[in-house]
Scaffold this motif. Sequence first.
Motif, PDB file in Angstrom:
ATOM      1  N   ILE A 206      88.862  18.714  56.817  1.00  0.00           N
ATOM      2  CA  ILE A 206      89.165  19.291  55.514  1.00  0.00           C
ATOM      3  C   ILE A 206      89.257  20.814  55.640  1.00  0.00           C
ATOM      4  O   ILE A 206      88.385  21.442  56.240  1.00  0.00           O
ATOM      5  N   HIS A 207      90.292  21.412  55.081  1.00  0.00           N
ATOM      6  CA  HIS A 207      90.456  22.864  55.085  1.00  0.00           C
ATOM      7  C   HIS A 207      89.914  23.471  53.793  1.00  0.00           C
ATOM      8  O   HIS A 207      89.042  24.336  53.807  1.00  0.00           O
ATOM      9  N   HIS A 208      90.437  23.005  52.653  1.00  0.00           N
ATOM     10  CA  HIS A 208      89.921  23.427  51.352  1.00  0.00           C
ATOM     11  C   HIS A 208      90.284  22.387  50.309  1.00  0.00           C
ATOM     12  O   HIS A 208      91.094  21.493  50.555  1.00  0.00           O
ATOM     13  N   VAL A 209      89.656  22.498  49.157  1.00  0.00           N
ATOM     14  CA  VAL A 209      89.991  21.686  47.997  1.00  0.00           C
ATOM     15  C   VAL A 209      90.246  22.645  46.848  1.00  0.00           C
ATOM     16  O   VAL A 209      89.479  23.591  46.637  1.00  0.00           O
ATOM     17  N   SER A 210      91.332  22.426  46.107  1.00  0.00           N
ATOM     18  CA  SER A 210      91.669  23.279  44.969  1.00  0.00           C
ATOM     19  C   SER A 210      91.612  22.471  43.678  1.00  0.00           C
ATOM     20  O   SER A 210      92.199  21.394  43.587  1.00  0.00           O
ATOM     21  N   ALA A 211      90.910  23.025  42.685  1.00  0.00           N
ATOM     22  CA  ALA A 211      90.681  22.341  41.421  1.00  0.00           C
ATOM     23  C   ALA A 211      91.096  23.240  40.261  1.00  0.00           C
ATOM     24  O   ALA A 211      91.542  24.375  40.458  1.00  0.00           O
ATOM     25  N   LEU A 212      90.924  22.728  39.029  1.00  0.00           N
ATOM     26  CA  LEU A 212      91.359  23.443  37.835  1.00  0.00           C
ATOM     27  C   LEU A 212      90.164  23.822  36.963  1.00  0.00           C
ATOM     28  O   LEU A 212      89.221  23.041  36.814  1.00  0.00           O
ATOM     29  N   THR A 213      90.223  25.023  36.408  1.00  0.00           N
ATOM     30  CA  THR A 213      89.231  25.475  35.445  1.00  0.00           C
ATOM     31  C   THR A 213      89.964  26.105  34.266  1.00  0.00           C
ATOM     32  O   THR A 213      91.044  26.676  34.419  1.00  0.00           O
ATOM     33  N   ALA A 214      89.362  26.014  33.084  1.00  0.00           N
ATOM     34  CA  ALA A 214      89.927  26.664  31.905  1.00  0.00           C
ATOM     35  C   ALA A 214      89.291  28.018  31.644  1.00  0.00           C
ATOM     36  O   ALA A 214      89.764  28.770  30.788  1.00  0.00           O
ATOM     37  N   ASN A 215      88.230  28.364  32.395  1.00  0.00           N
ATOM     38  CA  ASN A 215      87.510  29.602  32.131  1.00  0.00           C
ATOM     39  C   ASN A 215      86.980  30.181  33.432  1.00  0.00           C
ATOM     40  O   ASN A 215      85.964  29.730  33.958  1.00  0.00           O
ATOM     41  N   ALA A 216      87.659  31.194  33.949  1.00  0.00           N
ATOM     42  CA  ALA A 216      87.291  31.764  35.245  1.00  0.00           C
ATOM     43  C   ALA A 216      85.900  32.379  35.230  1.00  0.00           C
ATOM     44  O   ALA A 216      85.152  32.272  36.205  1.00  0.00           O
ATOM     45  N   ALA A 217      85.534  33.041  34.124  1.00  0.00           N
ATOM     46  CA  ALA A 217      84.228  33.714  34.067  1.00  0.00           C
ATOM     47  C   ALA A 217      83.085  32.698  34.124  1.00  0.00           C
ATOM     48  O   ALA A 217      82.119  32.881  34.877  1.00  0.00           O
ATOM     49  N   ASP A 218      83.175  31.638  33.335  1.00  0.00           N
ATOM     50  CA  ASP A 218      82.130  30.606  33.358  1.00  0.00           C
ATOM     51  C   ASP A 218      82.109  29.887  34.701  1.00  0.00           C
ATOM     52  O   ASP A 218      81.046  29.529  35.213  1.00  0.00           O
ATOM     53  N   ASN A 219      83.286  29.666  35.263  1.00  0.00           N
ATOM     54  CA  ASN A 219      83.402  29.025  36.568  1.00  0.00           C
ATOM     55  C   ASN A 219      82.698  29.861  37.630  1.00  0.00           C
ATOM     56  O   ASN A 219      81.916  29.347  38.450  1.00  0.00           O
ATOM     57  N   TYR A 220      82.953  31.171  37.606  1.00  0.00           N
ATOM     58  CA  TYR A 220      82.310  32.086  38.558  1.00  0.00           C
ATOM     59  C   TYR A 220      80.786  32.021  38.423  1.00  0.00           C
ATOM     60  O   TYR A 220      80.066  31.962  39.430  1.00  0.00           O
ATOM     61  N   SER A 221      80.289  32.024  37.210  1.00  0.00           N
ATOM     62  CA  SER A 221      78.838  31.982  36.997  1.00  0.00           C
ATOM     63  C   SER A 221      78.223  30.724  37.590  1.00  0.00           C
ATOM     64  O   SER A 221      77.191  30.785  38.271  1.00  0.00           O
ATOM     65  N   PHE A 222      78.840  29.588  37.358  1.00  0.00           N
ATOM     66  CA  PHE A 222      78.261  28.330  37.838  1.00  0.00           C
ATOM     67  C   PHE A 222      78.274  28.254  39.364  1.00  0.00           C
ATOM     68  O   PHE A 222      77.267  27.926  39.990  1.00  0.00           O
ATOM     69  N   TYR A 223      79.405  28.549  39.975  1.00  0.00           N
ATOM     70  CA  TYR A 223      79.530  28.325  41.422  1.00  0.00           C
ATOM     71  C   TYR A 223      78.797  29.374  42.257  1.00  0.00           C
ATOM     72  O   TYR A 223      78.396  29.081  43.391  1.00  0.00           O
ATOM     73  N   THR A 224      78.589  30.552  41.714  1.00  0.00           N
ATOM     74  CA  THR A 224      77.843  31.564  42.459  1.00  0.00           C
ATOM     75  C   THR A 224      76.367  31.581  42.089  1.00  0.00           C
ATOM     76  O   THR A 224      75.501  31.627  42.961  1.00  0.00           O
ATOM     77  N   GLU A 225      76.056  31.531  40.795  1.00  0.00           N
ATOM     78  CA  GLU A 225      74.666  31.664  40.367  1.00  0.00           C
ATOM     79  C   GLU A 225      73.884  30.361  40.459  1.00  0.00           C
ATOM     80  O   GLU A 225      72.690  30.362  40.786  1.00  0.00           O
ATOM     81  N   VAL A 226      74.532  29.236  40.183  1.00  0.00           N
ATOM     82  CA  VAL A 226      73.832  27.936  40.233  1.00  0.00           C
ATOM     83  C   VAL A 226      73.991  27.299  41.611  1.00  0.00           C
ATOM     84  O   VAL A 226      73.001  26.923  42.242  1.00  0.00           O
ATOM     85  N   LEU A 227      75.229  27.181  42.084  1.00  0.00           N
ATOM     86  CA  LEU A 227      75.446  26.535  43.385  1.00  0.00           C
ATOM     87  C   LEU A 227      75.247  27.489  44.560  1.00  0.00           C
ATOM     88  O   LEU A 227      75.126  27.049  45.704  1.00  0.00           O
TER      89      LEU A 227
END
Length: 321
Positions: free
Chosen positions: A6-27
């Motif tokens: 696997i090289h990468h997986v690309s997905a969809l988000t409706a909100n970049a700011a909330d997405n950034y918070s979850f994947y960096t701060e939580v994960l």
Amino acid sequence: MELKGIHHVSALTANAADNYSFYTEVLGMRLVKKTVNQDDTSVYHLFYADEIGNPGTDLTFFEIPRAGTTYPGVSSISATSLRVKDDNALQYWKQRFIEYKVDHDDIITVGGRKIVSFRDPEGQRLKLVSDETNNGVKGGTPWKKGPVPVENAIIGLGPSHLTVNDPDPTIKVLTEVLSFKEIDRYPSLVQGQQDVRVFSTGEGGTGAEVHLETRPDLPRERPGRGSVHHVAFRVDNEEELQYWKERLQSARLPNSGLVERYYFKSLYFREPNGILFELATDGPGFTTDEDPEHLGESLALPPYFEQDRERIEARLKPLDI
């Protein structure tokens, strides 16, 4: 010639700011590149990965602000796995999910590995998979400055889970065109359904597998926020990518031809069930235009977009890093 995993997986988000918070701060993943969708420069393309964005560690998101709800079904990449070092790490994550109120399931054993399934705030279907018994493709290097202790940190992408109505056309492409090998089967978690089939490439292991589930009872997925756009497989270099282009043409599979993405070169095609596959080179990588210490801190644009930087930045909603 084999794909490397696997090289990468690309997905969809409706909100970049909330997405950034979850994947960096939580994960606890690192934002290694803040850039734009090269096919629509009015929206962000965010890359989360290990310390420097090694191939096989990137989970990326296209921001589509008006994306609707995903209605799960077939002809889809129905779950994305994220690797952790061992079984003990899953215990850490279960407590972290409780602390951060992340929707998650219990730790279970599937196909000989312990996993825990969970959903991000937009319903993105994810799994943490333990590398306790992994003997294949090695994981990446955890981000030492992240909020998760390195011994428990996410170290890369695990198996991609595909769900289809009829498995035979997809299997034919995986095995006869892409040279995957079927190595295992395990019972579906849905009673009365066929076994999930496991296909592997390259060195094998958690970083080099596709799991194929057959669900004739489901309609076709309607993608939206929280769905997966495509999965990419690793190719060593542009010369090998050209080989795969010719192989796809010989199999009469329409494809994009080689596409310049600056951080890697790509080739896209849909397998017969409509799932989008990408083949992507390992290099040149994300440190080609940013210092490793400052990845993802500012908007990175490939050279062929630099002349439009002012216009592009004006159309983007600021994303504070």
